[in-house]
Design a protein around this motif. Structure first.
Motif, PDB file in Angstrom:
ATOM      1  N   PHE A 178       0.838  -1.194   0.000  1.00 21.00           N
ATOM      2  CA  PHE A 178       0.000   0.000   0.000  1.00 21.00           C
ATOM      3  C   PHE A 178       0.879   1.253   0.000  1.00 21.00           C
ATOM      4  CE2 PHE A 178      -2.211   3.469   2.117  1.00 21.00           C
ATOM      5  CZ  PHE A 178      -3.427   3.482   1.453  1.00 21.00           C
ATOM      6  N   VAL A 179       1.858   1.283   0.871  1.00 23.37           N
ATOM      7  CA  VAL A 179       2.726   2.453   0.982  1.00 23.37           C
ATOM      8  C   VAL A 179       3.547   2.664  -0.289  1.00 23.37           C
ATOM      9  CG1 VAL A 179       4.629   3.473   2.297  1.00 23.37           C
ATOM     10  CG2 VAL A 179       2.839   2.195   3.482  1.00 23.37           C
ATOM     11  N   ALA A 250     -11.384   5.438  -8.025  1.00 22.10           N
ATOM     12  CA  ALA A 250     -11.541   6.195  -9.263  1.00 22.10           C
ATOM     13  C   ALA A 250     -11.729   5.293 -10.469  1.00 22.10           C
ATOM     14  CB  ALA A 250     -10.327   7.096  -9.476  1.00 22.10           C
ATOM     15  N   ASP A 251     -11.200   4.057 -10.408  1.00 24.86           N
ATOM     16  CA  ASP A 251     -11.289   3.150 -11.549  1.00 24.86           C
ATOM     17  C   ASP A 251     -11.205   1.709 -11.055  1.00 24.86           C
ATOM     18  OD1 ASP A 251      -8.386   2.531 -11.260  1.00 24.86           O
ATOM     19  OD2 ASP A 251      -8.136   4.561 -12.032  1.00 24.86           O
ATOM     20  N   ASP A 252     -11.512   0.779 -11.952  1.00 20.52           N
ATOM     21  CA  ASP A 252     -11.522  -0.640 -11.598  1.00 20.52           C
ATOM     22  C   ASP A 252     -10.147  -1.138 -11.161  1.00 20.52           C
ATOM     23  OD1 ASP A 252     -14.218  -0.857 -12.181  1.00 20.52           O
ATOM     24  OD2 ASP A 252     -13.911  -1.676 -14.192  1.00 20.52           O
ATOM     25  N   GLU A 253      -9.110  -0.648 -11.813  1.00 19.45           N
ATOM     26  CA  GLU A 253      -7.763  -1.131 -11.511  1.00 19.45           C
ATOM     27  C   GLU A 253      -7.352  -0.740 -10.096  1.00 19.45           C
ATOM     28  OE1 GLU A 253      -3.501  -1.517 -11.284  1.00 19.45           O
ATOM     29  OE2 GLU A 253      -4.578   0.391 -11.229  1.00 19.45           O
ATOM     30  N   GLY A 256      -9.402  -2.820  -7.647  1.00 21.42           N
ATOM     31  CA  GLY A 256      -8.912  -4.188  -7.553  1.00 21.42           C
ATOM     32  C   GLY A 256      -7.661  -4.302  -6.712  1.00 21.42           C
ATOM     33  N   ALA A 257      -6.758  -3.341  -6.863  1.00 21.95           N
ATOM     34  CA  ALA A 257      -5.529  -3.355  -6.065  1.00 21.95           C
ATOM     35  C   ALA A 257      -5.819  -3.227  -4.593  1.00 21.95           C
ATOM     36  CB  ALA A 257      -4.596  -2.241  -6.535  1.00 21.95           C
ATOM     37  N   LEU A 258      -6.723  -2.321  -4.240  1.00 25.51           N
ATOM     38  CA  LEU A 258      -7.066  -2.126  -2.840  1.00 25.51           C
ATOM     39  C   LEU A 258      -7.771  -3.355  -2.261  1.00 25.51           C
ATOM     40  CD1 LEU A 258      -8.261   1.571  -2.960  1.00 25.51           C
ATOM     41  CD2 LEU A 258      -6.297   0.702  -1.672  1.00 25.51           C
ATOM     42  N   MET A 261      -5.272  -6.001  -1.405  1.00 21.52           N
ATOM     43  CA  MET A 261      -4.532  -5.694  -0.181  1.00 21.52           C
ATOM     44  C   MET A 261      -5.390  -5.896   1.055  1.00 21.52           C
ATOM     45  SD  MET A 261      -2.586  -2.188  -1.315  1.00 21.52           S
ATOM     46  CE  MET A 261      -1.924  -2.028  -2.982  1.00 21.52           C
ATOM     47  N   ILE A 262      -6.656  -5.490   0.979  1.00 26.53           N
ATOM     48  CA  ILE A 262      -7.558  -5.593   2.129  1.00 26.53           C
ATOM     49  C   ILE A 262      -7.754  -7.051   2.544  1.00 26.53           C
ATOM     50  CG2 ILE A 262      -9.978  -5.314   2.856  1.00 26.53           C
ATOM     51  CD1 ILE A 262     -10.008  -2.728   1.151  1.00 26.53           C
ATOM     52  N   HIS A 263      -7.822  -7.935   1.559  1.00 25.85           N
ATOM     53  CA  HIS A 263      -8.147  -9.330   1.853  1.00 25.85           C
ATOM     54  C   HIS A 263      -6.926 -10.257   1.878  1.00 25.85           C
ATOM     55  CE1 HIS A 263     -12.491  -8.783   1.841  1.00 25.85           C
ATOM     56  NE2 HIS A 263     -12.294  -7.900   0.871  1.00 25.85           N
ATOM     57  N   SER A 264      -5.753  -9.689   1.624  1.00 26.58           N
ATOM     58  CA  SER A 264      -4.536 -10.505   1.684  1.00 26.58           C
ATOM     59  C   SER A 264      -4.161 -10.801   3.122  1.00 26.58           C
ATOM     60  CB  SER A 264      -3.380  -9.788   0.980  1.00 26.58           C
ATOM     61  OG  SER A 264      -2.180 -10.491   1.155  1.00 26.58           O
ATOM     62  N   ARG A 265      -3.741 -12.016   3.399  1.00 28.92           N
ATOM     63  CA  ARG A 265      -3.361 -12.413   4.768  1.00 28.92           C
ATOM     64  C   ARG A 265      -1.858 -12.321   4.981  1.00 28.92           C
ATOM     65  NH1 ARG A 265      -7.968 -12.190   7.615  1.00 28.92           N
ATOM     66  NH2 ARG A 265      -9.615 -13.409   6.646  1.00 28.92           N
ATOM     67  N   SER A 266      -1.090 -12.067   3.940  1.00 34.04           N
ATOM     68  CA  SER A 266       0.360 -12.082   4.089  1.00 34.04           C
ATOM     69  C   SER A 266       0.863 -10.814   4.746  1.00 34.04           C
ATOM     70  CB  SER A 266       1.000 -12.240   2.726  1.00 34.04           C
ATOM     71  OG  SER A 266       0.667 -11.172   1.858  1.00 34.04           O
TER      72      SER A 266
END
Length: 266
Positions: A178-179, A250-253, A256-258, A261-266
């Motif tokens: 994210f950063v 603002a857009d699908d891309e 999707g990235a967010l 990240m929100i649902h990643s467990r790593s």
């Protein structure tokens, strides 16, 4: 003057109401205001109450048969009415009470027109339910165009966090990916959603329940949808009774990235 609203379309009524409330909020700014305790650290001020009263006057004059749900006054009119206005007279009371100007006034017709007024910039972001614009006095209305170019993402850190521990919007701030890609901001106000619609923010993330009929979020969600943003719950479901929280991008891309990240467990 208020009588002239009666022949206006719903967007004009929303704009008039939001502007009237914004005038009150701006006029009362900086005063020592009485606080009305709501519990759990939440409160309203005399400015919230007076702004809502003023907005209700506009709506009643223009749409006397419509129901209204106000943040401070609750339900007025027939419960379950087909036409219901959602009014948040001062979104950002905590900011306002300490002298911060990051606040908004929200007026939305459920599933219809909506307006978000910034009392201090003078801007009014509005939609007729199909497209969205920003209005400044003396300037031509400008169509809202979302963009992820700023890389700025507002993350709401206000509790509760009903999706925790499985999903926590606040955890985004600690994720390296994210950063690397975005720059976080924290603005607990509908201005954040208006700014996504206007291309001033790349995205907005908050936890929560069904926000689609919330007086706090309805106007901002309507703006973002009309502007063409990608709008879902924090769980990826459509915003509504089955959804949780809000991810507006603002857009699908970017969305999707967010979500990854929100649902990643790593």
């Amino acid at each position: 003057m208020i009588d002239s609203y009666a022949s206006s379309d719903d967007a004009a009524v929303a704009i008039a109401g939001a502007r009237a409330g914004a005038d009150v909020v701006r006029a009362m700014y900086g005063r020592r205001l009485d606080r009305i305790d709501k519990g759990a650290g939440d409160f309203a001020t005399a400015a919230d109450v007076e702004a809502e009263r003023t907005i209700l006057g506009v709506i009643r004059s223009a749409r006397p048969d419509d129901a209204v749900l106000g943040e401070e006054g609750g339900q007025r009119g027939v419960v379950g009415a087909v036409r219901q206005w959602l009014v948040d007279p001062l979104c950002g009371t905590l900011n306002y009470a300490v002298g911060s100007m990051l606040v908004a006034v929200n007026v939305a017709l459920r599933d219809g027109a909506a307006a978000v007024a910034d009392p201090f910039s003078g801007e009014v972001f509005f939609t007729d339910g199909e497209a969205a614009w920003v209005r400044n006095d003396g300037a031509e209305d400008e169509l809202l165009t979302p963009s992820s170019a700023t890389r700025l993402v507002d993350v709401n850190l206000d509790p509760p966090f009903p999706s925790a521990p499985g999903v926590r919007a606040v955890d985004l701030l600690a994720r390296p990916e994210f950063v690397e890609r975005f720059r976080p901001r924290v603005v607990s106000t509908t201005l954040a959603l208006a700014w996504v619609a206007a291309g001033r923010r790349a995205a907005y993330v908050t936890d929560g329940g069904d926000l689609s009929r919330s007086v706090h979020f309805a106007a901002g969600i309507a703006l973002c949808r009309a502007a063409g943003c990608t709008v879902t719950g924090i769980d990826g479901a459509p915003v509504g009774e089955a959804g949780r929280g809000l991810v507006v991008a603002a857009d699908d891309e970017t969305h999707g990235a967010l979500m990854s990240m929100i649902h990643s467990r790593s």
